[in-house]
Design an enzyme around this catalytic site. Structure first.
Site, PDB file in Angstrom:
ATOM      1  N   ARG A   1      -2.870 -11.902  11.110  1.00  0.00           N
ATOM      2  CA  ARG A   1      -2.885 -10.488  10.719  1.00  0.00           C
ATOM      3  C   ARG A   1      -3.855 -10.272   9.549  1.00  0.00           C
ATOM      4  NH1 ARG A   1       2.599  -9.139   8.779  1.00  0.00           N
ATOM      5  NH2 ARG A   1       3.416  -9.979  10.700  1.00  0.00           N
TER       6      ARG A   1
ATOM      7  N   LYS B   1       0.824  -1.224   0.000  1.00  0.00           N
ATOM      8  CA  LYS B   1       0.000   0.000   0.000  1.00  0.00           C
ATOM      9  C   LYS B   1       0.856   1.272   0.000  1.00  0.00           C
ATOM     10  CE  LYS B   1      -2.725  -0.050   3.467  1.00  0.00           C
ATOM     11  NZ  LYS B   1      -3.147   0.952   4.479  1.00  0.00           N
TER      12      LYS B   1
ATOM     13  N   ARG C   1       9.728 -20.634   4.249  1.00  0.00           N
ATOM     14  CA  ARG C   1      11.112 -20.252   4.541  1.00  0.00           C
ATOM     15  C   ARG C   1      11.813 -21.250   5.457  1.00  0.00           C
ATOM     16  NH1 ARG C   1       9.610 -14.303   6.602  1.00  0.00           N
ATOM     17  NH2 ARG C   1       8.975 -13.379   4.631  1.00  0.00           N
TER      18      ARG C   1
ATOM     19  N   ARG D   1      11.559 -22.527  11.271  1.00  0.00           N
ATOM     20  CA  ARG D   1      10.902 -21.968  12.453  1.00  0.00           C
ATOM     21  C   ARG D   1       9.557 -22.651  12.623  1.00  0.00           C
ATOM     22  NH1 ARG D   1      11.057 -15.489  12.895  1.00  0.00           N
ATOM     23  NH2 ARG D   1      13.156 -15.130  12.147  1.00  0.00           N
TER      24      ARG D   1
ATOM     25  N   ARG E   1     -11.714   3.613   9.186  1.00  0.00           N
ATOM     26  CA  ARG E   1     -11.487   2.224   9.587  1.00  0.00           C
ATOM     27  C   ARG E   1     -12.789   1.490   9.863  1.00  0.00           C
ATOM     28  NH1 ARG E   1      -6.314   0.776  10.367  1.00  0.00           N
ATOM     29  NH2 ARG E   1      -4.875   2.370  11.081  1.00  0.00           N
TER      30      ARG E   1
END
Ligand code: ZN
Length: 227
Positions: free
Chosen positions: A181, A22, A136, A170, A97
């Site tokens: 998120r 963004k 990853r 991980r 928002r």
């Protein structure tokens, strides 16, 4: 109908989750169209620094650790929209928002004779975003980074750099963080998407492509919505 229509400064809203690019896209729109990106944080800081009436109100709320009310944000935005650098238009980032804030913004714009030209949603593929993170892994020996899809070692399981064969992954927390998120973003944004869709100003753009391709698509939308 009269063709002598006064052009008012355009108002664009940019919606998109973290990682959708963004900020980069907003800067490109600023450069291409002479628009000004307004984020809530920047607006508040500037108003406080300038010591405007609304800025003073915001300052006292922030100093007491409270949340600045919609009324104050709207008052600051009203002041800001009237400044000369916003003559071509603005890109709102992070405001509104909520649907309540969207209604307050509409009320303000009806005072200033402006309207929302477009609410542009940068659409991401959640699974692909999560896969980017979840794929990853690193070499336990030297820390070289790899990815299941995007960067595999030349010999499977063997580090290109040090020849080590122990790879570390991980725990899922990275992928989980990204996923949660994104979920929070969708939950928060859904009412806004519905609101602007209902007003006929919602535009969606695929934000998973190359930066330039996304920018080109956005530019087309802006040219059409805010000629
Ligand atoms: Zn290694």
């Amino acid at each position: 109908m009269s063709t002598n229509v006064m052009t008012r400064p355009a108002v664009l809203i940019l919606l998109g989750p973290p990682g959708a690019g963004k900020g980069t896209q907003a800067r490109m729109l600023e450069d291409s169209f002479g628009l000004v990106q307004l984020s809530t944080g920047d607006l508040l800081r500037a108003a406080v620094a300038a010591g405007t009436e609304a800025g003073k109100a915001a300052k006292s709320v922030m100093e007491s650790g409270g949340l600045v009310s919609d009324e104050i944000v709207i008052a600051i935005l009203r002041d800001r929209l009237g400044e000369p650098d916003c003559a071509k238009g603005v890109i709102l980032d992070g405001f509104p928002r909520t649907a309540v804030q969207a209604e307050a913004l509409d009320a303000l714009l009806s005072e200033t004779g402006q309207k929302i030209n477009a609410a542009i949603s940068l659409e991401v593929d959640d699974d692909a975003m999560v896969a980017r993170v979840a794929g990853r892994y690193t070499c336990a020996g030297c820390g070289e980074g790899y990815h299941d899809t995007f960067k595999q070692p030349k010999v499977a399981g063997t580090c290109d750099k040090c020849g080590g064969t122990e790879m570390k992954r991980r725990a899922d927390d990275n992928a989980e963080t990204v996923a949660s998120r994104l979920a929070a973003y969708h939950e928060q944004t859904a009412p806004l998407i519905a609101y602007y869709d209902g007003k006929g100003v919602l535009q969606k753009i695929d934000a998973m492509g190359q930066i330039d391709a996304v920018a080109e698509g956005l530019a087309k939308i802006v040219k059409t919505a805010a000629p």
